[in-house]
Design a protein around this motif. Structure first.
Motif, PDB file in Angstrom:
ATOM      1  N   TYR A  45      53.002  75.034  -4.259  1.00  0.00           N
ATOM      2  CA  TYR A  45      54.278  74.592  -4.110  1.00  0.00           C
ATOM      3  C   TYR A  45      54.606  73.238  -4.192  1.00  0.00           C
ATOM      4  CZ  TYR A  45      53.592  73.886   0.706  1.00  0.00           C
ATOM      5  OH  TYR A  45      53.297  73.285   1.898  1.00  0.00           O
ATOM      6  N   GLU A  46      55.826  72.540  -4.492  1.00  0.00           N
ATOM      7  CA  GLU A  46      55.923  71.251  -4.695  1.00  0.00           C
ATOM      8  C   GLU A  46      57.302  70.937  -3.891  1.00  0.00           C
ATOM      9  OE1 GLU A  46      54.185  68.465  -4.926  1.00  0.00           O
ATOM     10  OE2 GLU A  46      52.600  69.356  -6.253  1.00  0.00           O
ATOM     11  N   LEU A  47      57.874  69.867  -3.372  1.00  0.00           N
ATOM     12  CA  LEU A  47      59.024  69.780  -2.962  1.00  0.00           C
ATOM     13  C   LEU A  47      59.695  68.607  -3.778  1.00  0.00           C
ATOM     14  CD1 LEU A  47      58.450  69.366   1.045  1.00  0.00           C
ATOM     15  CD2 LEU A  47      58.957  71.397  -0.325  1.00  0.00           C
ATOM     16  N   ALA A  48      60.943  68.850  -3.845  1.00  0.00           N
ATOM     17  CA  ALA A  48      61.647  67.689  -4.953  1.00  0.00           C
ATOM     18  C   ALA A  48      63.007  67.901  -4.662  1.00  0.00           C
ATOM     19  CB  ALA A  48      61.392  68.558  -6.392  1.00  0.00           C
ATOM     20  N   GLN A  49      63.609  66.679  -5.124  1.00  0.00           N
ATOM     21  CA  GLN A  49      65.360  66.496  -4.696  1.00  0.00           C
ATOM     22  C   GLN A  49      65.833  66.425  -6.157  1.00  0.00           C
ATOM     23  OE1 GLN A  49      66.741  65.833  -1.429  1.00  0.00           O
ATOM     24  NE2 GLN A  49      68.403  66.737  -2.634  1.00  0.00           N
ATOM     25  N   MET A  50      66.049  67.691  -6.542  1.00  0.00           N
ATOM     26  CA  MET A  50      66.597  68.070  -7.966  1.00  0.00           C
ATOM     27  C   MET A  50      68.139  68.013  -8.064  1.00  0.00           C
ATOM     28  SD  MET A  50      63.900  70.213  -9.944  1.00  0.00           S
ATOM     29  CE  MET A  50      63.637  71.685  -8.779  1.00  0.00           C
ATOM     30  N   LYS A 101      50.150  75.188 -14.050  1.00  0.00           N
ATOM     31  CA  LYS A 101      50.049  74.558 -12.887  1.00  0.00           C
ATOM     32  C   LYS A 101      51.003  73.203 -13.019  1.00  0.00           C
ATOM     33  CE  LYS A 101      46.193  71.478 -14.412  1.00  0.00           C
ATOM     34  NZ  LYS A 101      44.822  70.819 -14.395  1.00  0.00           N
ATOM     35  N   PHE A 102      51.370  72.845 -11.647  1.00  0.00           N
ATOM     36  CA  PHE A 102      51.959  71.713 -11.219  1.00  0.00           C
ATOM     37  C   PHE A 102      51.321  70.339 -11.876  1.00  0.00           C
ATOM     38  CE2 PHE A 102      53.722  74.085  -7.924  1.00  0.00           C
ATOM     39  CZ  PHE A 102      55.089  73.904  -8.098  1.00  0.00           C
ATOM     40  N   LEU A 103      52.019  69.432 -12.602  1.00  0.00           N
ATOM     41  CA  LEU A 103      51.457  68.204 -13.137  1.00  0.00           C
ATOM     42  C   LEU A 103      52.069  67.118 -12.368  1.00  0.00           C
ATOM     43  CD1 LEU A 103      51.207  68.911 -17.331  1.00  0.00           C
ATOM     44  CD2 LEU A 103      49.399  69.081 -15.256  1.00  0.00           C
ATOM     45  N   THR A 104      53.223  66.990 -12.300  1.00  0.00           N
ATOM     46  CA  THR A 104      53.867  65.775 -11.468  1.00  0.00           C
ATOM     47  C   THR A 104      55.192  66.075 -11.020  1.00  0.00           C
ATOM     48  OG1 THR A 104      54.536  63.366 -12.039  1.00  0.00           O
ATOM     49  CG2 THR A 104      54.955  64.996 -13.834  1.00  0.00           C
TER      50      THR A 104
END
Length: 296
Positions: A45-50, A101-104
């Motif tokens: 998982y990742e956190l992001a302010q989308m 997979k997550f890249l960036t």
């Protein structure tokens, strides 16, 4: 209201809110890791302010075993905290994929965008198709598109630009314009060094030659970058990095940091082979280089 009291209230808001957000996020991840939906389990998982939400969204990648040697199923979900609970605001499934997979994650067009790599081919790292999700206006998260598949593909977001790379060699750049991802350029050796963070140690390809020191002395945490040699070099290059296998690696390749990272003190070696593409599909050797690495 007195100035000191106002300052104290602002301090509480700035310190308590992030702690509260972290607590809610951690609780969500713990709950997801103990549950299974149609056979899907949390992969990463990742956190992001989308978007314009109060807290960062939680972007979760799930996978499901298909009980074959070739592919798994993957599910992407984006969770937003709203009205005291987590809501799924985006969901997309990818079936029978060799690797996803997550890249960036990074700011692109005012809000964060998340880039996944979908891999296929004879080797699970052979061909990558980037998947970019986010919001063009901070309102609704959606699939923003993908860019052409690329051998040994990778991606990073820096300075409001999405760089698509072949390992760490920039092939093209994209920006958000008018709510769409627009290709704005290719890449040179200058771009390769920039996305790698202008590391102190550098190995580059130029023409049909790999240029760099045969011995590098460095400290734990430092990086050896690989790309085109200088700002003048363009061209369709590909290199293969090899670190001699050790039980406790002295140095490792890191796809996110774009280079060989010194992990612990010791002496080891890395070997690189490079090719360059001229005249359409024709590929030519561009040299070999073996480097002794001393980590102090």
């Amino acid at each position: 209201m007195k100035k000191w009291m106002l300052a104290f209230i602002l301090f509480l808001v700035m310190t308590v809110a992030p702690v509260e957000a972290a607590s809610h996020t951690e609780t969500l991840i713990q709950q997801l890791q103990t549950t299974s939906e149609n056979g899907y389990k949390v992969h990463s998982y990742e956190l992001a302010q989308m978007n314009k939400s109060k807290m960062r969204e939680v972007v979760v990648l799930f996978n499901r075993d298909t009980f074959t040697n070739m592919a798994d199923d993957y599910l992407i979900k984006v969770y937003e905290w709203n009205n005291g609970k987590w809501n799924v605001i985006y969901k997309r499934e990818y079936l029978e994929v060799m690797n996803l997979k997550f890249l960036t994650v990074g700011k692109l067009g005012g809000y964060d965008k998340v880039v996944f790599g979908q891999y296929h081919g004879l080797d699970t790292e052979n061909v990558m198709s980037p998947i970019i999700i986010g919001s063009p206006d901070g309102q609704k998260i959606r699939l923003l598109g993908d860019s052409p598949s690329i051998f040994f593909g990778n991606a990073t977001i820096k300075n409001d630009t999405l760089y698509i790379m072949r390992r760490s060699i920039v092939t093209h750049q994209l920006k958000m314009k008018g709510g769409k991802l627009i290709r704005v350029g290719t890449g040179t050796g200058k771009d390769d060094r920039y996305v790698a963070g202008n590391p102190k140690h550098w190995i580059g390809v130029k023409g049909r030659q790999l240029i760099g020191p045969t011995t590098i002395t460095m400290k734990v945490g430092e990086k050896i970058g690989v790309g085109r040699y200088d700002a003048s070099v363009d061209g369709d290059y590909l290199y293969s990095p090899y670190a001699f296998i050790e039980k406790n690696p002295v140095i490792e390749w890191d796809d996110r940091r774009l280079g060989f990272i010194a992990k612990q003190k010791g002496v080891t070696s890395i070997k690189l082979n490079a090719t360059v593409r001229y005249d359409g599909p024709k590929v030519y050797p561009a040299g070999q280089l073996e480097v002794q690495v001393i980590v102090e």
